[in-house]
Motif scaffolding. Structure first.
Motif, PDB file in Angstrom:
ATOM      1  N   LEU A  24       0.829  -1.200   0.000  1.00 36.55           N
ATOM      2  CA  LEU A  24       0.000   0.000   0.000  1.00 36.55           C
ATOM      3  C   LEU A  24       0.865   1.253   0.000  1.00 36.55           C
ATOM      4  CD1 LEU A  24      -2.801   1.337   0.234  1.00 36.55           C
ATOM      5  CD2 LEU A  24      -2.599   1.102   2.729  1.00 36.55           C
ATOM      6  N   ARG A  25       1.899   1.245   0.809  1.00 36.49           N
ATOM      7  CA  ARG A  25       2.779   2.411   0.883  1.00 36.49           C
ATOM      8  C   ARG A  25       3.524   2.614  -0.435  1.00 36.49           C
ATOM      9  NH1 ARG A  25       5.072   4.632   6.385  1.00 36.49           N
ATOM     10  NH2 ARG A  25       5.743   6.661   5.622  1.00 36.49           N
ATOM     11  N   GLU A  26       4.040   1.532  -0.982  1.00 37.38           N
ATOM     12  CA  GLU A  26       4.760   1.637  -2.246  1.00 37.38           C
ATOM     13  C   GLU A  26       3.855   2.098  -3.378  1.00 37.38           C
ATOM     14  OE1 GLU A  26       7.174  -1.644  -3.443  1.00 37.38           O
ATOM     15  OE2 GLU A  26       8.106  -1.876  -1.470  1.00 37.38           O
ATOM     16  N   ALA A  27       2.602   1.640  -3.347  1.00 37.58           N
ATOM     17  CA  ALA A  27       1.662   1.994  -4.419  1.00 37.58           C
ATOM     18  C   ALA A  27       1.405   3.487  -4.478  1.00 37.58           C
ATOM     19  CB  ALA A  27       0.343   1.247  -4.222  1.00 37.58           C
ATOM     20  N   THR A  28       1.536   4.153  -3.349  1.00 35.02           N
ATOM     21  CA  THR A  28       1.311   5.608  -3.318  1.00 35.02           C
ATOM     22  C   THR A  28       2.612   6.393  -3.426  1.00 35.02           C
ATOM     23  OG1 THR A  28       1.239   5.459  -0.885  1.00 35.02           O
ATOM     24  CG2 THR A  28      -0.851   5.474  -2.057  1.00 35.02           C
ATOM     25  N   GLU A  29       3.649   5.924  -2.768  1.00 30.20           N
ATOM     26  CA  GLU A  29       4.921   6.649  -2.809  1.00 30.20           C
ATOM     27  C   GLU A  29       5.551   6.630  -4.191  1.00 30.20           C
ATOM     28  OE1 GLU A  29       6.459   6.358   1.824  1.00 30.20           O
ATOM     29  OE2 GLU A  29       7.198   4.876   0.371  1.00 30.20           O
ATOM     30  N   ARG A  30       5.321   5.548  -4.932  1.00 33.51           N
ATOM     31  CA  ARG A  30       5.920   5.489  -6.266  1.00 33.51           C
ATOM     32  C   ARG A  30       5.283   6.506  -7.217  1.00 33.51           C
ATOM     33  NH1 ARG A  30       4.166   1.830 -10.203  1.00 33.51           N
ATOM     34  NH2 ARG A  30       6.239   0.919 -10.229  1.00 33.51           N
ATOM     35  N   PHE A  31       4.134   7.053  -6.841  1.00 32.66           N
ATOM     36  CA  PHE A  31       3.510   8.108  -7.642  1.00 32.66           C
ATOM     37  C   PHE A  31       3.707   9.489  -7.012  1.00 32.66           C
ATOM     38  CE2 PHE A  31       1.273   4.328  -9.118  1.00 32.66           C
ATOM     39  CZ  PHE A  31       1.325   4.522 -10.497  1.00 32.66           C
ATOM     40  N   GLY A  32       4.639   9.564  -6.052  1.00 31.46           N
ATOM     41  CA  GLY A  32       5.047  10.865  -5.534  1.00 31.46           C
ATOM     42  C   GLY A  32       4.503  11.254  -4.181  1.00 31.46           C
ATOM     43  N   ALA A  33       3.706  10.413  -3.541  1.00 26.89           N
ATOM     44  CA  ALA A  33       3.134  10.771  -2.240  1.00 26.89           C
ATOM     45  C   ALA A  33       4.199  10.710  -1.146  1.00 26.89           C
ATOM     46  CB  ALA A  33       1.988   9.834  -1.883  1.00 26.89           C
ATOM     47  N   SER A  34       4.092  11.626  -0.195  1.00 30.14           N
ATOM     48  CA  SER A  34       5.006  11.659   0.942  1.00 30.14           C
ATOM     49  C   SER A  34       4.207  12.016   2.191  1.00 30.14           C
ATOM     50  CB  SER A  34       6.116  12.693   0.715  1.00 30.14           C
ATOM     51  OG  SER A  34       6.974  12.770   1.837  1.00 30.14           O
ATOM     52  N   ARG A  76      -2.861  -4.010  -6.632  1.00 26.62           N
ATOM     53  CA  ARG A  76      -3.485  -5.322  -6.792  1.00 26.62           C
ATOM     54  C   ARG A  76      -2.510  -6.338  -7.372  1.00 26.62           C
ATOM     55  NH1 ARG A  76      -8.434  -4.037 -10.430  1.00 26.62           N
ATOM     56  NH2 ARG A  76      -8.612  -6.316 -10.441  1.00 26.62           N
ATOM     57  N   GLU A  77      -1.796  -5.931  -8.408  1.00 26.58           N
ATOM     58  CA  GLU A  77      -0.873  -6.854  -9.069  1.00 26.58           C
ATOM     59  C   GLU A  77       0.275  -7.253  -8.156  1.00 26.58           C
ATOM     60  OE1 GLU A  77       0.328  -4.962 -12.667  1.00 26.58           O
ATOM     61  OE2 GLU A  77      -1.686  -4.983 -13.533  1.00 26.58           O
ATOM     62  N   GLU A  78       0.827  -6.277  -7.435  1.00 28.58           N
ATOM     63  CA  GLU A  78       1.946  -6.571  -6.545  1.00 28.58           C
ATOM     64  C   GLU A  78       1.506  -7.420  -5.356  1.00 28.58           C
ATOM     65  OE1 GLU A  78       5.758  -6.554  -4.707  1.00 28.58           O
ATOM     66  OE2 GLU A  78       5.010  -6.423  -6.768  1.00 28.58           O
ATOM     67  N   LEU A  79       0.325  -7.139  -4.814  1.00 27.87           N
ATOM     68  CA  LEU A  79      -0.154  -7.927  -3.682  1.00 27.87           C
ATOM     69  C   LEU A  79      -0.455  -9.357  -4.112  1.00 27.87           C
ATOM     70  CD1 LEU A  79      -0.636  -7.297  -0.678  1.00 27.87           C
ATOM     71  CD2 LEU A  79      -3.065  -7.101  -1.198  1.00 27.87           C
ATOM     72  N   ARG A  80      -1.058  -9.508  -5.282  1.00 30.76           N
ATOM     73  CA  ARG A  80      -1.321 -10.855  -5.789  1.00 30.76           C
ATOM     74  C   ARG A  80      -0.007 -11.614  -5.977  1.00 30.76           C
ATOM     75  NH1 ARG A  80      -4.842 -14.205  -8.260  1.00 30.76           N
ATOM     76  NH2 ARG A  80      -6.581 -12.788  -7.930  1.00 30.76           N
TER      77      ARG A  80
END
Length: 226
Positions: A24-34, A76-80
């Motif tokens: 979840l954290r990676e899914a948002t941080e990889r798009f620039g969230a901090s 979804r893809e990474e968690l699967r």
């Protein structure tokens, strides 16, 4: 008498090695969230698509629908992938506790912020649905809104024919689990198998605090019914 026991999944009944929160954290941080750890913790236990949308916003990303969907798709893809390669396992004593509850007439349901596809992936690996461990499961994408709203608990009650809220307990390891139980009007149980302390659950107003779901069948709360 307790008729229905409702449980969260990751951190409450299963050990996923905190992979859901890593992804979840990676899914948002990889798009620039901090954002801070405290800000992130507020979204633990919530429905994951909603969490991604809000974490992007809190993290300073002007996220349109396309970006939210891209982050959701990656999640979804990474968690699967990670759950397929290294499936979650039951937390110690939990499967035996769920079987014990059911053997004494208490219905058991799981609620989760996972989508149905991820929920089924986990349950298939555990063989809980076919193995007589649970009676029902409700995924975050099957209701109008996930935790902290009460809808998943209410759906589990409806599916299993339980109408008296005083006879329902709902256990989880996050603040949103406790809040969801309170909004549903059922007995809230905080378990210490996640990231919150006994003091945290006291501040949240949990009705009962247990070291683990494994202690529930022998607790004073359920003992009379089980």
């Amino acid at each position: 008498m307790i008729e229905l026991a409702v449980f969260d999944m990751a951190g409450t009944t299963i050990d996923d090695r905190d992979e859901v929160y890593r992804v979840l954290r990676e899914a948002t941080e990889r798009f620039g969230a901090s954002y801070t750890d405290d800000e992130f913790q507020q979204w633990m236990g919530t429905e994951k698509h909603w969490a991604i949308r809000n974490l992007l916003r809190i993290g300073g990303v002007d996220a349109d629908e396309d970006l939210v969907e891209r982050a959701w798709s990656w999640f979804r893809e990474e968690l699967r992938r990670t759950y397929t390669e290294n499936p979650p396992t039951p937390l110690p004593g939990v499967e035996e506790a769920l079987r014990s509850l059911r053997s004494h007439g208490v219905k058991v349901a799981l609620t989760t912020g996972f989508s149905r596809e991820i929920t089924d992936l986990i349950l298939e690996g555990l063989a809980w649905e076919d193995g007589g461990v649970i009676d029902a499961s409700v995924a975050g994408d099957e209701v109008a809104a996930g935790r902290p709203e009460p809808f998943m608990i209410q759906r589990a009650m409806s599916e299993l024919g339980v109408t008296d809220r005083e006879n329902v307990v709902s256990a989880g390891d996050t603040a949103s689990d406790v809040e969801s139980a309170k909004r549903a009007g059922v007995i809230s149980i905080g378990v210490l198998t996640g990231h919150l302390s006994h003091e945290d659950f006291e501040e949240l107003g949990a009705d009962v605090i247990l070291p683990s779901v494994a202690q529930l069948p022998d607790s004073e709360l359920v003992g009379a019914g089980a």
